[in-house]
Each structure stands twice: as C-alpha cells, then as structure tokens.
Scaffold this motif. Structure first.
Motif, PDB file in Angstrom:
ATOM      1  N   PHE A 283       0.794  -1.222   0.000  1.00  0.00           N
ATOM      2  CA  PHE A 283       0.000   0.000   0.000  1.00  0.00           C
ATOM      3  C   PHE A 283       0.835   1.283   0.000  1.00  0.00           C
ATOM      4  N   LYS A 284       2.167   1.174  -0.021  1.00  0.00           N
ATOM      5  CA  LYS A 284       3.006   2.368   0.111  1.00  0.00           C
ATOM      6  C   LYS A 284       2.809   3.359  -1.039  1.00  0.00           C
ATOM      7  N   ARG A 285       2.714   2.837  -2.246  1.00  0.00           N
ATOM      8  CA  ARG A 285       2.588   3.706  -3.431  1.00  0.00           C
ATOM      9  C   ARG A 285       1.188   3.567  -4.036  1.00  0.00           C
ATOM     10  N   ASN A 286       0.746   4.618  -4.688  1.00  0.00           N
ATOM     11  CA  ASN A 286      -0.593   4.594  -5.284  1.00  0.00           C
ATOM     12  C   ASN A 286      -0.731   3.467  -6.300  1.00  0.00           C
ATOM     13  N   ALA A 287       0.324   3.243  -7.103  1.00  0.00           N
ATOM     14  CA  ALA A 287       0.253   2.168  -8.106  1.00  0.00           C
ATOM     15  C   ALA A 287       0.034   0.817  -7.440  1.00  0.00           C
ATOM     16  N   ASP A 288       0.660   0.636  -6.260  1.00  0.00           N
ATOM     17  CA  ASP A 288       0.459  -0.622  -5.526  1.00  0.00           C
ATOM     18  C   ASP A 288      -0.950  -0.694  -4.939  1.00  0.00           C
ATOM     19  N   ARG A 289      -1.411   0.441  -4.452  1.00  0.00           N
ATOM     20  CA  ARG A 289      -2.768   0.451  -3.870  1.00  0.00           C
ATOM     21  C   ARG A 289      -3.825   0.155  -4.930  1.00  0.00           C
ATOM     22  N   ILE A 290      -3.581   0.572  -6.166  1.00  0.00           N
ATOM     23  CA  ILE A 290      -4.512   0.213  -7.241  1.00  0.00           C
ATOM     24  C   ILE A 290      -4.482  -1.300  -7.475  1.00  0.00           C
ATOM     25  N   LYS A 291      -3.288  -1.871  -7.445  1.00  0.00           N
ATOM     26  CA  LYS A 291      -3.152  -3.321  -7.648  1.00  0.00           C
ATOM     27  C   LYS A 291      -3.854  -4.098  -6.543  1.00  0.00           C
ATOM     28  N   TYR A 292      -3.714  -3.586  -5.309  1.00  0.00           N
ATOM     29  CA  TYR A 292      -4.323  -4.254  -4.155  1.00  0.00           C
ATOM     30  C   TYR A 292      -5.517  -3.437  -3.634  1.00  0.00           C
ATOM     31  N   ARG A 293      -6.277  -2.914  -4.549  1.00  0.00           N
ATOM     32  CA  ARG A 293      -7.421  -2.053  -4.216  1.00  0.00           C
ATOM     33  C   ARG A 293      -8.361  -2.732  -3.228  1.00  0.00           C
ATOM     34  N   ASN A 294      -8.783  -3.937  -3.521  1.00  0.00           N
ATOM     35  CA  ASN A 294      -9.777  -4.608  -2.679  1.00  0.00           C
ATOM     36  C   ASN A 294      -9.269  -4.815  -1.253  1.00  0.00           C
ATOM     37  N   GLU A 295      -7.982  -5.153  -1.127  1.00  0.00           N
ATOM     38  CA  GLU A 295      -7.433  -5.431   0.189  1.00  0.00           C
ATOM     39  C   GLU A 295      -7.404  -4.172   1.070  1.00  0.00           C
ATOM     40  N   VAL A 296      -6.883  -3.061   0.528  1.00  0.00           N
ATOM     41  CA  VAL A 296      -6.778  -1.856   1.339  1.00  0.00           C
ATOM     42  C   VAL A 296      -8.155  -1.265   1.630  1.00  0.00           C
ATOM     43  N   ILE A 297      -9.064  -1.341   0.659  1.00  0.00           N
ATOM     44  CA  ILE A 297     -10.408  -0.798   0.878  1.00  0.00           C
ATOM     45  C   ILE A 297     -11.162  -1.619   1.913  1.00  0.00           C
ATOM     46  N   ASP A 298     -10.977  -2.930   1.904  1.00  0.00           N
ATOM     47  CA  ASP A 298     -11.645  -3.771   2.906  1.00  0.00           C
ATOM     48  C   ASP A 298     -11.173  -3.409   4.320  1.00  0.00           C
ATOM     49  N   ILE A 299      -9.878  -3.183   4.484  1.00  0.00           N
ATOM     50  CA  ILE A 299      -9.338  -2.828   5.802  1.00  0.00           C
ATOM     51  C   ILE A 299      -9.900  -1.489   6.264  1.00  0.00           C
ATOM     52  N   LEU A 300      -9.842  -0.496   5.379  1.00  0.00           N
ATOM     53  CA  LEU A 300     -10.346   0.833   5.723  1.00  0.00           C
ATOM     54  C   LEU A 300     -11.836   0.802   6.011  1.00  0.00           C
ATOM     55  N   SER A 301     -12.595   0.086   5.201  1.00  0.00           N
ATOM     56  CA  SER A 301     -14.052   0.049   5.355  1.00  0.00           C
ATOM     57  C   SER A 301     -14.452  -0.515   6.711  1.00  0.00           C
ATOM     58  N   ALA A 302     -13.802  -1.574   7.125  1.00  0.00           N
ATOM     59  CA  ALA A 302     -14.110  -2.168   8.439  1.00  0.00           C
ATOM     60  C   ALA A 302     -13.749  -1.213   9.561  1.00  0.00           C
ATOM     61  N   HIS A 303     -12.637  -0.530   9.412  1.00  0.00           N
ATOM     62  CA  HIS A 303     -12.174   0.387  10.459  1.00  0.00           C
ATOM     63  C   HIS A 303     -13.114   1.581  10.610  1.00  0.00           C
ATOM     64  N   PHE A 304     -13.612   2.106   9.501  1.00  0.00           N
ATOM     65  CA  PHE A 304     -14.443   3.313   9.540  1.00  0.00           C
ATOM     66  C   PHE A 304     -15.810   3.064  10.174  1.00  0.00           C
ATOM     67  N   LEU A 305     -16.198   1.819  10.319  1.00  0.00           N
ATOM     68  CA  LEU A 305     -17.483   1.501  10.959  1.00  0.00           C
ATOM     69  C   LEU A 305     -17.438   1.708  12.478  1.00  0.00           C
ATOM     70  N   THR A 306     -16.255   2.007  13.017  1.00  0.00           N
ATOM     71  CA  THR A 306     -16.117   2.097  14.475  1.00  0.00           C
ATOM     72  C   THR A 306     -16.383   3.487  15.038  1.00  0.00           C
ATOM     73  N   LYS A 307     -16.540   4.506  14.186  1.00  0.00           N
ATOM     74  CA  LYS A 307     -16.824   5.864  14.652  1.00  0.00           C
ATOM     75  C   LYS A 307     -17.859   6.510  13.731  1.00  0.00           C
ATOM     76  N   THR A 308     -18.331   7.689  14.153  1.00  0.00           N
ATOM     77  CA  THR A 308     -19.278   8.435  13.332  1.00  0.00           C
ATOM     78  C   THR A 308     -18.546   9.162  12.204  1.00  0.00           C
ATOM     79  N   ALA A 309     -19.284   9.555  11.197  1.00  0.00           N
ATOM     80  CA  ALA A 309     -18.690  10.281  10.071  1.00  0.00           C
ATOM     81  C   ALA A 309     -18.095  11.610  10.528  1.00  0.00           C
ATOM     82  N   ASP A 310     -18.800  12.313  11.420  1.00  0.00           N
ATOM     83  CA  ASP A 310     -18.284  13.592  11.928  1.00  0.00           C
ATOM     84  C   ASP A 310     -16.947  13.403  12.643  1.00  0.00           C
ATOM     85  N   GLU A 311     -16.830  12.325  13.399  1.00  0.00           N
ATOM     86  CA  GLU A 311     -15.576  12.068  14.115  1.00  0.00           C
ATOM     87  C   GLU A 311     -14.429  11.819  13.136  1.00  0.00           C
ATOM     88  N   TRP A 312     -14.690  11.009  12.117  1.00  0.00           N
ATOM     89  CA  TRP A 312     -13.637  10.718  11.130  1.00  0.00           C
ATOM     90  C   TRP A 312     -13.267  11.984  10.348  1.00  0.00           C
TER      91      TRP A 312
END
Length: 405
Positions: A283-312
C-alpha cells in the motif's frame, strides 16, 4: 462595470446549453437579448413543477428549470418564422456582437438567419451554433439531447455502480452534464472570438456540438483507454487512477476521502489510528494500492465503521487530507463556506420582491459579476428593445399580427 460591458448578445437558443452560455455572458456584463416564440417562449418555461410563486402565493407557471439559466437577460418575443420577424432580427443584428442559436443544423438558412446571411450584414458578428452533433457529419441534422449524448459519448459507461454490485449499471449524471459543459466551452469560444476580432476586425462562426464536448470531457478516462487499450469500467464512487478516493461508510452515515498522493495516504493512516497500513509494502505507493485495491479498501471500510462520520472527518481534516460529508441540496446550501462565498443571492423579480437563486462562481476583483435582471417574463422587454429599430406604430401593427408578443 462588468468585464463584457458594451457587448451585445442575441440569444436565440432554448433549453440549457445555449441559455447557460448566454447567462454566463450576461453575468459578465454583456447585454443579452433572449429571443423567444410569442405565447410559448423557451421550452423550459413549462418544465415544471416546481414553479416560482409570486408574492401573493400564486404559482406563476414560470418553471424553476427556466429560471436556472436565464438571469441577466432581456426577453423579446419574435416569431422568426415570419418575414417581418426575420427583418426584425436583421435590424437587431446590425448592432449585435454575438448571436447564440441551437436550432438543428441548417434550419435557420430558410429564414435567412444563417451565419453567411447575417455576416454579410455585419462582418463583425460572432455566430455561435450549438447542436447535438455539429454542423457536419452523418448525424448533423438530428436533434441531440443531453441524455442521449451522455450515453453515446461514453460518460454513462464510467458512471454508476459496478456491474457486480447491487444497483450496478450505467447511470446518467444528476444534472445535464453535456449541456452545461457545452455552455461553458461555448462561452470560452465566444470570448476567444471576441479577442481575435480585436486584432482582425472580423467575426466568425463557432460550431459547438454536445457530442464533441462529451468526448473531450472524458479527460483521464479517455486517455486511460487510448494509452492502454483497456475499456474503462464503472467504479461507482471509487476512482480509476487513485486509491483511496471514494465513499466510505461510518457507523452512522457515509463520507468521502479523496487521497491524492502517497504523503496524504501516510497522513490519513496516522490520523485514523492505522499507521502500520502506510508501511505495508502493498500500500506504500498509489500504483500498488490500485493493484491491491480490494485489500486496502476492505481494511479501511471495516475500520471506519467504528466511529461516526463527523468524528472521522474531524480527525482527517486535522492532517489536511481531503475529506467531506455527503450533503443533500438543503445541507449544501447551508454550508458556511457556500454562504461565505455568496453562492446564494436574492434578486428582485417582477412578480416577487425576493427571488432566491444560485450565484455565479466567477470572482473577478476589478470587474465583478453583477446581478442586474432576474429571469424575465416572456416578452417582458419586447417594446423596450424593438423601439430602437421600428416605430411605435409599427410595433403595434406587429403585435396585432402576432409577429411579436
């Protein structure tokens, strides 16, 4: 003292692309005369509800759609299908700098109101034709509406949720994107022609097509295809070239992160309590994050469910990574930044003391935008404009014969 003060525009267009162009020119100080059919007027006058309400609470049958694109104009009702109406246009053209029209290609020639005919009367005339497909090509004579153009021009193929997601499939943009962008490009072209006329003394014909503009505004998606040969897909609220750049769901509502570079991704991860994510080789570089899009988005998506939108949003804003809530129009118009930028204005209309409108986004320091006229009633200025080219007696005769309204 608008930037285009002293420029006279004859706006023979209807619906959106042409009127949008005319409104921008009017906002910039040009005198814009909107020529409409007597009794009927611009098609969009009847595109309601909603309708404007007068101060006494009655509906005026002036559609909000029409009002969105016709500020800073004078309305003159002329039947250009009559010989007398055509002569009135030719009289007006002698002192006109710019004409805007969006009739089907070639259809004004039968009235003697085509570019060649009018340029022979006024060689300095800048004549802007706006059509769906342009003045030439196999579909030139066909009408072209924004929805069709969004489909034909590829925009709907990259707009909408992914096909494998619920509700996936092609979507048009929520406003008439092709019309609006054609209005903007037409404004640019007209101003370029005005600058050229300063050195040559001559006007010219501008040929604008919604389909051309739609193809041009594919922007990075168009070049993505031409560079790779891979047909772009729909990504819903994600981005083809940047990760993470999309909508995320918090525990209460959704919000947007637009992470434009690797340093912003580092700051994002630190601000949300996942610093190790930025050190992950995937995930260090954008080109890598595009390659591993599903993996990084899954991690972020689960994490963001722990607080409100205003808090984030508060945490992410603190490190200056682009982030924002998703507003409906009521919320958007209440945004402090929108109000501070004077994007809501009040104008005095013939039938109501205050008409709330969306303001111009153009901010000029020396020649600021002026809001001189609210969207006019049909034929509201017919006599005022035409009295300079025909007598009062002739005006009465033309009105009695239905040539003007």
């Amino acid at each position: 003292m608008g930037a285009l003060k002293g420029i006279r525009v004859l706006d023979l267009s209807r619906v959106l692309a042409g009127p949008w162009c005319g409104q921008i020119l009017g906002d910039l100080g040009a005198e814009v005369i909107k020529v409409e059919r007597p009794k009927i007027g611009d098609d969009t006058r009847s595109w309601g509800p909603p309708w404007m309400q007068s101060d006494d609470g009655d509906e005026t049958r002036e559609a909000a759609y029409y009002q969105s694109a016709n500020r800073n104009k004078l309305s003159v009702a002329i039947d250009i299908s009559t010989v007398e109406g055509q002569e009135l246009i030719k009289k007006l053209i002698l002192d006109t700098d710019v004409l805007i029209e969006n009739y089907k290609a070639g259809s004004l020639k039968k009235y003697g109101l085509d570019y060649e005919s009018l340029a022979s009367l006024n060689p300095k005339l800048i004549y802007c034709s706006i059509t769906g497909f342009g003045q030439d090509g196999p579909r030139a004579e066909e009408p072209g509406y924004d929805f069709i153009i969004q489909g034909m021009g590829g925009l709907m193929s990259v707009t909408g949720e992914r096909d494998d997601f619920p509700g996936g499939g092609p979507q048009k943009v929520g406003v008439a994107f092709s019309d609006l962008t054609t209005g903007l490009y037409s404004t640019i072209a007209i101003q370029a022609a005005l600058l050229n006329r300063n050195t040559t003394g001559l006007g010219q014909h501008i040929d604008m097509a919604l389909l051309d503009v739609q193809i041009a505004t594919l922007a990075n998606q168009g070049m993505n295809y031409l560079t790779s040969g891979n047909v772009p897909k729909r990504y819903g609220n994600a981005h083809a070239n940047i990760v993470p750049y999309q909508l995320f769901k918090a525990c209460d509502r959704e919000f947007i992160i637009a992470c434009g570079n690797d340093s912003q991704f580092f700051q994002l991860c630190k601000s949300i309590g996942l610093p190790e994510l930025a050190d992950d080789v995937r995930f260090k570089r954008n080109a890598d994050r595009i390659k591993y899009r599903n993996e990084v988005i899954d991690i972020l998506s689960a994490h963001f469910l722990t607080k409100t939108a205003d808090e984030w949003v508060h945490l992410i804003q603190a490190v200056k990574v682009p982030v924002g809530l998703i507003n409906n129009l009521e919320q958007a118009f209440q945004e402090p930044q929108v109000l501070a930028r004077k994007m809501l204005i009040d104008m005095q209309h013939t039938q109501r003391e205050e008409l709330r409108m969306v303001g111009s986004p153009i901010k000029l320091s020396r020649t600021p935008v002026e809001y001189r006229y609210a969207p006019p009633l049909l034929g509201e200025h017919t006599s005022d404009v035409l009295k300079h080219v025909v007598s009062q007696e002739k005006l009465a005769e033309l009105k009695a014969n239905g040539v003007i309204g």
